[in-house]
Scaffold this motif. Structure first.
Motif, PDB file in Angstrom:
ATOM      1  N   ARG A 438       0.827  -1.202   0.000  1.00  0.00           N
ATOM      2  CA  ARG A 438       0.000   0.000   0.000  1.00  0.00           C
ATOM      3  C   ARG A 438       0.865   1.257   0.000  1.00  0.00           C
ATOM      4  NH1 ARG A 438      -2.395   3.476  -0.735  1.00  0.00           N
ATOM      5  NH2 ARG A 438      -4.456   4.288  -0.169  1.00  0.00           N
ATOM      6  N   ARG A 444       0.123  -2.403  -9.165  1.00  0.00           N
ATOM      7  CA  ARG A 444      -1.261  -1.968  -9.025  1.00  0.00           C
ATOM      8  C   ARG A 444      -2.090  -2.696 -10.086  1.00  0.00           C
ATOM      9  NH1 ARG A 444       0.709   2.585 -11.832  1.00  0.00           N
ATOM     10  NH2 ARG A 444       2.502   2.170 -10.534  1.00  0.00           N
ATOM     11  N   ASN A 477      -7.252   3.129 -10.542  1.00  0.00           N
ATOM     12  CA  ASN A 477      -6.315   2.024 -10.302  1.00  0.00           C
ATOM     13  C   ASN A 477      -6.578   1.413  -8.931  1.00  0.00           C
ATOM     14  OD1 ASN A 477      -5.147   2.551 -12.712  1.00  0.00           O
ATOM     15  ND2 ASN A 477      -3.365   3.598 -11.876  1.00  0.00           N
ATOM     16  N   VAL A 479      -5.107  -0.028  -5.738  1.00  0.00           N
ATOM     17  CA  VAL A 479      -3.930  -0.162  -4.883  1.00  0.00           C
ATOM     18  C   VAL A 479      -4.453  -0.520  -3.515  1.00  0.00           C
ATOM     19  CG1 VAL A 479      -1.920   1.004  -3.941  1.00  0.00           C
ATOM     20  CG2 VAL A 479      -2.734   1.588  -6.214  1.00  0.00           C
ATOM     21  N   ARG A 508       0.078   6.278  -9.393  1.00  0.00           N
ATOM     22  CA  ARG A 508      -0.471   4.922  -9.311  1.00  0.00           C
ATOM     23  C   ARG A 508      -1.910   4.929  -8.800  1.00  0.00           C
ATOM     24  NH1 ARG A 508       1.427   1.625  -4.298  1.00  0.00           N
ATOM     25  NH2 ARG A 508       1.358   3.262  -2.762  1.00  0.00           N
ATOM     26  N   ILE A 509      -2.341   6.026  -8.216  1.00  0.00           N
ATOM     27  CA  ILE A 509      -3.754   6.139  -7.850  1.00  0.00           C
ATOM     28  C   ILE A 509      -4.352   7.277  -8.670  1.00  0.00           C
ATOM     29  CG2 ILE A 509      -5.397   6.448  -5.981  1.00  0.00           C
ATOM     30  CD1 ILE A 509      -3.058   5.755  -4.082  1.00  0.00           C
TER      31      ILE A 509
END
Lengths: 529, 432
Positions: A438, A444, A477, A479, A508-509
């Motif tokens: 996390r 991811r 995404n 995650v 990534r988010i």
């Protein structure tokens, strides 16, 4: 329609999803194999144990293989979940309940009443089921079988034959095939054969499954093991160091690069059983938000428990005198407190924004508890640590978590709560890896713009109970600390919306509103970024 | 407090409600006669196939609506009185609104075939259709054969559903090849073969003449127009497209054509009445789109748009680059941009098919400028974002083919075909 599905508790199946003739024969073959084991359990004397053990394992395997071939090989490649919710075994029907109860009983006997399986007490020779496995155990390690050897053998056979079934079911999907090959290999070689061979080569070494890392093997730093490691000379010391290195160096690096899936769905034995034998039950995991809330509290509590327990255990055999050994009790506690403070501080400084409000409170709460307990020790002259004797803590953990949770509930309840109950709610290793995943990982699950039709296959087949759809329909995404990267959400998606990826940490988010929403002045939006 | 009433709890209506709630604290009521809670219509097939239970098709848990103060009312709207802003229900009660959103979706087309209302004849659109199918086709003992009429996406899904319970299926398709009004010939023919490989009795160039009843008013057989053949069956699926579900509006002052007429702001001719989703008809198609688009994601976009407008930020519906996806039995299909079944003037197609006959792509481009216009992919997943960017940037076809691997969205370790595709593309150029 729906009223019908609820009838799956009844023996009468709602639809013609019966077994084919071939599958019935396969079931019969498998049952004969199982029957030999039952006969052994009832203390039947077999004149030739090797022969009957081989026969039992071969018949079980052959039955499963024929069954799987008939189930998948005459259908075209692709997702084959037809009738999963109509089958009694996979929809909490009566077969599911019976299987769950039998498995649970087996685990209870295995953990607490091994003499019922025929374990010889005080050096007496084995009888019953365990005696049946003696020849194999002598062959591998030169000693009689224990209940754990019996369990390990059956466990490995289950992973291999159900792994074969899984390979057939997902033969259109190379990710699933390679991953399953990996868990089958690690179970057979690392968890089963190598420890036995190690014993044969150097019987001073403690039984060590190299891929089992603390805190999953919570006993790894107990006094008797440390003594065994040290007594075994350089090899033992190397193994001890490897055990520590794998926690603090190997694991974080691999998780950074690949996510926790490198362990949970490629290597771990618990994961291996869940992915193979448990595959028929993956859809039973609870997706409700309340289950998610319970999950987070329970799994992190187990982690805190195992940290305290291990600290107490190591503390209990350390001395106070620096002249005897550099690592003293006070120094050790100081190190633990310092390390935990460092992790907590780094998280709060750099990653605070990524944590939800409740996760933040939880982290603070746990941190305070641990420090308070350690502090309490400093200010009390009591020989006990954390108000409890380390022995009490250890046996409590061993009983509650090591046996009841990971074994009895974790596997016994597959047909009721789904295949990853232990991994999801209990495994402290999953909690640590999940935290790493996390906070810092290139892994991811990405979503494919606006293609999601919210059908819900991904969420239904997520064994970790993640509501994948909730992210996919937002174009966001995924995650999540609990994701083990099994890849099934991507496989069952009928629109190609999900993909497991290792990519850069940046972005990534990202809810992808460009593709989802209206008022697409794309270039404006792209240039704004 | 302003009362926003939404008729229809599909993706359009629910998206509108969710976004209005995000933007305001207006009173919101969603009306449906179909189900108590929002579910994903596209997932109904998986319930019949036993992949999911009905509850799994509901993206939000049942407490979601109360928590977000969205009232749900089960009822069937019979008429709309726009003068007094009142809805009249078939059940006899009424409801006042300040703003009304019509999001009633579609209903299956019926073309006046004799016997089209017999028992055992159904569309596959509503939850009720699924209940009916479960009643008449629970297994292959009760339903010895099913006939599906109409060769579109719902038709092939229905065929897949029935095959999952080992029910023999005859599939009557009016066209000379499956869905070839939309798919180029090569692709359509590949799907024909795929359908047949699943032991579905695909009849091309075949129309339905009539549906024959047994003595109990249940379907007994169908008769085809071309050969007059009688095909005995227990279930008939009518899947010849859908049309807007707006019969109850026809008597109101709201202007309708095939659907409820709306402008680019999704406003009807009556103030404070909006229409979104499958039932809305644009005065003219946006870009190359049709005036009525019965697609999941356009419903969602319209829901977002109308929520903005109702909450004071009046904006146009601008749906961006066209995309869509479907699954034909075991073959996934995605499309980005425009690939027409027959290349239009100035358009050319590049086609590549894998030897295993389950994967292919067709790239459409402008003959003169070489501009990339669109791509169809079968059996290979592609990345939406990449194609959206390339289309917007008006990339050339050479660039797209050369960079195809950047757009690949297949799972890890899958075989890739970009090199093979590139090679085929170069070969085609040399021979052309």
């Amino acid at each position: 329609m729906s009223h019908k599905l609820n009838h799956s508790m009844s023996l009468a199946k709602p639809d013609s999803n019966g077994l084919s003739v071939k599958q019935k024969i396969a079931v019969a073959i498998g049952v004969v194999g199982l029957f030999i084991l039952v006969l052994a359990l009832l203390n039947t004397e077999f004149s030739n144990k090797s022969l009957f053990l081989t026969l039992a394992l071969v018949l079980i395997s052959v039955g499963t293989i024929i069954f799987s071939n008939d189930a998948y090989l005459n259908k075209s490649k692709g997702i084959k979940n037809d009738g999963v919710w109509f089958k009694s075994i996979s929809s909490r029907g009566i077969l599911g309940w019976i299987t769950g109860i039998i498995l649970t009983l087996f685990y209870i006997v295995l953990y607490f009443y091994p003499h019922l399986l025929g374990l010889g007490k005080n050096g007496e020779s084995n009888t019953g089921l365990i005696a049946l496995f003696d020849p194999l155990s002598f062959l591998l390690s030169g000693r009689p079988a224990s209940q754990w050897f019996v369990y390990g053998t059956l466990y490995t056979v289950a992973i291999l034959v159900f792994g074969y079934k899984f390979l057939l079911k997902y033969r259109h999907n190379r990710y699933e095939q390679i991953r399953t090959g990996s868990v089958m290999f690690f179970q057979l070689a690392f968890a089963f054969l190598i420890p036995e061979f190690m014993y044969r080569l150097n019987s001073n070494l403690p039984y060590y499954d190299l891929k089992s890392i603390w805190p999953l093997n919570y006993y790894n730093f107990e006094r008797y093991r440390i003594n065994q490691f040290i007594d075994a000379g350089d090899i033992g010391l190397a193994l001890l160091i490897f055990g520590i290195v794998s926690i603090f160096i190997i694991t974080p690096i691999l998780t950074y690069k690949y996510g926790k899936r490198w362990y949970c769905s490629w290597v771990c034995g618990c994961g291996a059983l869940a992915e193979t034998a448990g595959d028929s039950f993956r859809q039973l995991s609870d997706k409700r938000q309340v289950a998610w809330k319970i999950e987070r509290w329970v799994i992190h509590s187990v982690l805190v428990f195992v940290v305290l327990m291990t600290t107490a255990v190591i503390y209990s055999y350390l001395g106070k005198d620096t002249s005897k050994y550099w690592l003293t009790r006070d120094m050790f506690l100081g190190l633990v407190a310092g390390f935990l403070t460092l992790i907590f501080a780094l998280t709060m400084i750099y990653k605070r924004k990524e944590l939800g409000k409740d996760a933040r409170y939880g982290a603070i709460g746990y941190f305070v508890i641990i420090l308070a307990l350690i502090g309490l020790h400093y200010f009390s002259s009591d020989t006990k640590l954390f108000l409890f004797k380390s022995e009490t803590l250890r046996t409590t953990y061993g009983f509650l978590i090591g046996s009841i949770f990971s074994g009895v509930i974790g596997t016994g309840f597959y047909p009721i709560f789904g295949s990853r109950v232990w991994c999801r709610f209990g495994c402290p290793m999953a909690a640590i890896l999940g935290f790493q995943q996390r906070m810092f990982s290139k892994f991811r699950i990405t979503t494919n713009g606006g293609q999601c039709i919210s059908c819900g296959n991904c969420s239904t087949y997520c064994e970790m109970g993640i509501d994948v759809r909730a992210y996919a329909q937002k174009g966001e995404n995924i995650v999540r600390s609990s994701c083990v990267g099994c890849g099934i959400c991507s496989a069952v998606c009928p629109r190609g919306v999900l993909k497991l990826e290792n990519d850069s940490m940046k972005g990534r988010i990202n809810p992808n509103e460009i593709l989802l929403g209206n008022d697409v002045d794309l270039m404006d939006l792209v240039n704004k970024k | 407090m302003e009362h926003v009433v939404i008729i229809g709890n599909g993706i359009s209506g629910v998206t509108a409600a969710r976004h209005i709630r995000k933007l305001s604290d207006k009173k919101i009521t969603i009306i449906s006669a179909e189900t108590d809670y929002f579910f994903s219509r596209t997932a109904l097939m998986y319930v019949y196939m036993g992949h999911m239970k009905f509850e799994h098709t509901q993206p939000y848990e049942n407490w979601f609506w109360k928590k977000n103060k969205i009232d749900l009312k089960k009822g069937f709207v019979k008429a709309i009185d726009t003068a007094s802003k009142t809805l009249l229900f078939a059940e006899g009660d009424t409801l006042q609104y300040d703003k009304l959103i019509i999001a009633t979706g579609s209903k299956p087309n019926k073309f006046g075939w004799p016997g089209q209302d017999l028992n055992g004849v159904m569309g596959m659109y509503h939850k009720q259709d699924l209940d009916t199918l479960e009643k008449y086709a629970p297994n292959n003992k009760v339903c010895k054969r099913a006939v599906i009429v109409g060769g579109g996406l719902i038709g092939i899904e229905l065929a897949e559903m029935l095959k999952s319970r080992n029910i023999p299926v005859t599939f009557l398709v009016r066209e000379s090849s499956f869905w070839n009004g939309v798919l180029p010939d090569n692709e359509s023919e590949m799907i024909n073969r795929h359908i047949k490989s699943h032991h579905i009795d695909l009849r091309l160039n075949t129309n339905l003449k009539e549906i024959i009843s047994d003595e109990n008013g249940k379907v007994k057989s169908v008769i085809t127009k071309e050969t007059g053949e009688e095909i005995p069956c227990d279930v008939v699926g009518l899947t010849a497209g859908v049309s807007p579900n707006i019969d109850f509006i026809k008597d109101s002052n709201i202007e309708t054509n095939r659907g409820v007429k709306v402008n680019r702001f999704l406003e009807t001719n009556i103030p404070d009445v909006y229409a979104i989703g499958d039932c809305a008809e644009q005065n003219e198609g946006i870009d190359q789109r049709r005036p009525i688009e019965a697609v999941w994601y356009t419903g969602r976009m319209m829901g977002e748009t109308v929520a903005q407008t109702i909450c004071g930020n009046r904006i146009q519906y601008k749906p961006g680059q066209w995309f869509n996806s479907a699954k034909f039995l075991d073959i996934e299909y995605q499309t980005y941009g425009w690939v027409f079944s027959k290349p239009r003037e100035h358009e050319a197609h590049f086609h590549w098919k894998h030897e295993d006959d389950t994967k292919c792509i067709t790239v459409s481009y402008h003959k003169d400028t070489n501009q990339f216009l669109g791509i169809n992919t079968f059996g290979i997943r592609m990345r939406h974002e990449t194609f959206d960017t390339w289309l917007t940037e008006k990339r050339g076809v050479d660039y797209v083919i050369e960079h195809l691997s950047e757009a690949n969205f297949d799972p890890e370790f899958y075989k890739t075909f970009e090199l093979e595709i590139l090679q085929a593309y170069k070969n085609q150029l040399q021979t052309a």
